[in-house]
Design a protein around this motif. Structure first.
Motif, PDB file in Angstrom:
ATOM      1  N   PHE A   8       0.833  -1.212   0.000  1.00  0.00           N
ATOM      2  CA  PHE A   8       0.000   0.000   0.000  1.00  0.00           C
ATOM      3  C   PHE A   8       0.861   1.252   0.000  1.00  0.00           C
ATOM      4  O   PHE A   8       0.643   2.179  -0.774  1.00  0.00           O
ATOM      5  CB  PHE A   8      -0.919  -0.002   1.225  1.00  0.00           C
ATOM      6  CG  PHE A   8      -1.544   1.327   1.508  1.00  0.00           C
ATOM      7  CD1 PHE A   8      -1.018   2.151   2.484  1.00  0.00           C
ATOM      8  CD2 PHE A   8      -2.627   1.752   0.782  1.00  0.00           C
ATOM      9  CE1 PHE A   8      -1.580   3.384   2.730  1.00  0.00           C
ATOM     10  CE2 PHE A   8      -3.197   2.987   1.024  1.00  0.00           C
ATOM     11  CZ  PHE A   8      -2.672   3.798   1.999  1.00  0.00           C
ATOM     12  N   LEU A 109      -7.291   0.301   5.945  1.00  0.00           N
ATOM     13  CA  LEU A 109      -5.967  -0.154   5.527  1.00  0.00           C
ATOM     14  C   LEU A 109      -4.894   0.131   6.569  1.00  0.00           C
ATOM     15  O   LEU A 109      -4.109  -0.755   6.922  1.00  0.00           O
ATOM     16  CB  LEU A 109      -5.567   0.521   4.211  1.00  0.00           C
ATOM     17  CG  LEU A 109      -6.301   0.084   2.941  1.00  0.00           C
ATOM     18  CD1 LEU A 109      -5.779   0.884   1.759  1.00  0.00           C
ATOM     19  CD2 LEU A 109      -6.129  -1.412   2.691  1.00  0.00           C
ATOM     20  N   THR A 167     -12.080   0.121   1.113  1.00  0.00           N
ATOM     21  CA  THR A 167     -10.992  -0.740   1.594  1.00  0.00           C
ATOM     22  C   THR A 167     -10.864  -2.015   0.777  1.00  0.00           C
ATOM     23  O   THR A 167      -9.759  -2.387   0.348  1.00  0.00           O
ATOM     24  CB  THR A 167     -11.217  -1.086   3.077  1.00  0.00           C
ATOM     25  OG1 THR A 167     -11.528   0.108   3.795  1.00  0.00           O
ATOM     26  CG2 THR A 167      -9.978  -1.731   3.669  1.00  0.00           C
ATOM     27  N   ALA A 170      -9.510  -1.227  -2.714  1.00  0.00           N
ATOM     28  CA  ALA A 170      -8.084  -0.899  -2.684  1.00  0.00           C
ATOM     29  C   ALA A 170      -7.249  -2.155  -2.496  1.00  0.00           C
ATOM     30  O   ALA A 170      -6.216  -2.334  -3.154  1.00  0.00           O
ATOM     31  CB  ALA A 170      -7.804   0.099  -1.557  1.00  0.00           C
ATOM     32  N   ASP A 210     -11.848   5.407   5.463  1.00  0.00           N
ATOM     33  CA  ASP A 210     -10.561   4.907   4.977  1.00  0.00           C
ATOM     34  C   ASP A 210     -10.087   5.773   3.805  1.00  0.00           C
ATOM     35  O   ASP A 210     -10.168   5.376   2.644  1.00  0.00           O
ATOM     36  CB  ASP A 210     -10.678   3.444   4.545  1.00  0.00           C
ATOM     37  CG  ASP A 210      -9.313   2.773   4.423  1.00  0.00           C
ATOM     38  OD1 ASP A 210      -8.294   3.499   4.347  1.00  0.00           O
ATOM     39  OD2 ASP A 210      -9.266   1.525   4.396  1.00  0.00           O
ATOM     40  N   ALA A 213      -7.509   4.252   1.337  1.00  0.00           N
ATOM     41  CA  ALA A 213      -8.087   3.339   0.349  1.00  0.00           C
ATOM     42  C   ALA A 213      -8.712   4.116  -0.804  1.00  0.00           C
ATOM     43  O   ALA A 213      -8.537   3.775  -1.979  1.00  0.00           O
ATOM     44  CB  ALA A 213      -9.130   2.449   1.016  1.00  0.00           C
TER      45      ALA A 213
END
Length: 349
Positions: A8, A109, A167, A170, A210, A213
């Motif tokens: 990420f 995340l 989320t 992603a 999030d 994300a």
């Protein structure tokens, strides 16, 4: 998960170049094309509470789409309860065991779990109805793996309808970056266009939960359409008169809709200055079902604030092109309230 988080961070560093192609929204294409002979395939990614349940009802009743899967993401209420809500909604609509439900990410995340939105939806996410446990159980396969499998089985055919935090989407893009060109599009309930937020003055809930994300997804190169909180306020509010019409239908689904919105109706009136309950997830899904409900679609460059002390989760829309970037998002700025409500009434009848 730690490896995924490292991926990420690497992805975050490269987001600026990922949006260079300025994809045309899949939704915009749908509006200009004749309906396909078959139904369009969707994955419904949801943090199921009151309005998500209404979206599921619409999706299951729609003749133009086929729900390949429902995936559960962190969001409105306790994670396992979200799954129960989705499964129970399928059961009430007569679709138990007809659509698989997969469990995705139960946390953002990078951030700790944010809390919930029980103040809008009730402790169980369904206006404190506390329905019995559903007959169907979630699948064992992880939602992200299921999404990859389905998209690869149906390349260029699946639209992800994301009505919760991004989320799961992603993670899908991080786990297999090469899959991005195979996704027909993402229709996302989140953000606003020239409007205020619903969880902070500038941020809407699904991005705020999030933001990292959302930033990944917005810069993924996948065609994205957003349907914002503003659209729901302008075009999806069910007034007392609308609820009276629902009550006159007298069907089990009409009673279910009224039951699950009891807390939401009060909250929207007392805290959000509305004259009824708004239904952002339902109108987002309705636009996928019937793209002509989207009355104004604007290609814009958009980004997400992840660091601001007061602006976490804000969707920045470059209205004047000051950032000199090509559009990466199609923003739905207006919707047809009458068409949406008639679709909802038909589904409940």
């Amino acid at each position: 998960m730690e490896a995924t988080r490292r991926q990420f961070l690497q992805a975050m560093a490269g987001t600026a170049s990922a949006s260079a192609l300025a994809p045309v929204s899949a939704l915009a294409k749908m509006r200009s094309e004749e309906p396909a002979a078959g139904r369009r395939r969707i994955i419904l990614d949801t943090d199921t509470a009151t309005d998500d349940a209404a979206a599921i009802l619409l999706a299951m009743k729609a003749p133009t789409i086929k729900v390949e899967a429902i995936t559960i993401v962190v969001g409105n209420v306790e994670f396992d309860q979200e799954a129960k809500n989705a499964l129970y909604t399928l059961q009430v609509s007569g679709n138990a065991h007809k659509v698989p439900v997969f469990l995705g990410s139960s946390r953002p995340l990078l951030r700790p779990i944010h809390g919930d939105a029980t103040y809008v939806h009730g402790k169980d996410g369904m206006s404190n109805s506390f329905f019995p446990d559903p007959e169907q159980k979630p699948e064992e396969e992880w939602a992200v793996d299921a999404m990859i499998r389905l998209i690869e089985a149906h390349p260029h055919e699946i639209t992800i309808v994301a009505i919760g935090a991004l989320t799961n989407v992603a993670l899908l893009l991080l786990r297999k970056p090469s899959i991005a060109p195979l996704i027909q599009g993402i229709t996302f309930m989140g953000g606003t266009y020239k409007f205020y937020g619903n969880v902070t003055p500038v941020a809407t809930y699904n991005i705020w939960v999030d933001p990292e994300a959302a930033k990944i997804v917005f810069h993924s190169g996948v065609p994205i359409t957003t349907v914002g909180f503003d659209v729901s306020v302008h075009s999806s509010i069910f007034t007392d008169a609308d609820y009276e019409r629902v009550a006159k239908l007298g069907t089990p689904l009409a009673k279910f809709f009224t039951e699950i919105n009891k807390v939401r109706r009060v909250y929207c009136k007392e805290h959000q200055k509305m004259n009824g309950s708004n239904h952002p997830d339902a109108i987002t899904t309705a636009i996928v079902i019937d793209p002509t409900i989207a009355m104004e679609l604007l290609p814009r460059y958009c980004d997400v604030e992840t660091q601001g002390e007061l602006t976490r989760g804000a969707m920045l829309i470059d209205e004047l092109g000051t950032m000199k970037q090509p559009p990466n998002v199609t923003v739905c700025a207006a919707a047809d309230e009458k068409k949406f409500k008639e679709m909802m009434f038909r589904a409940l009848s």
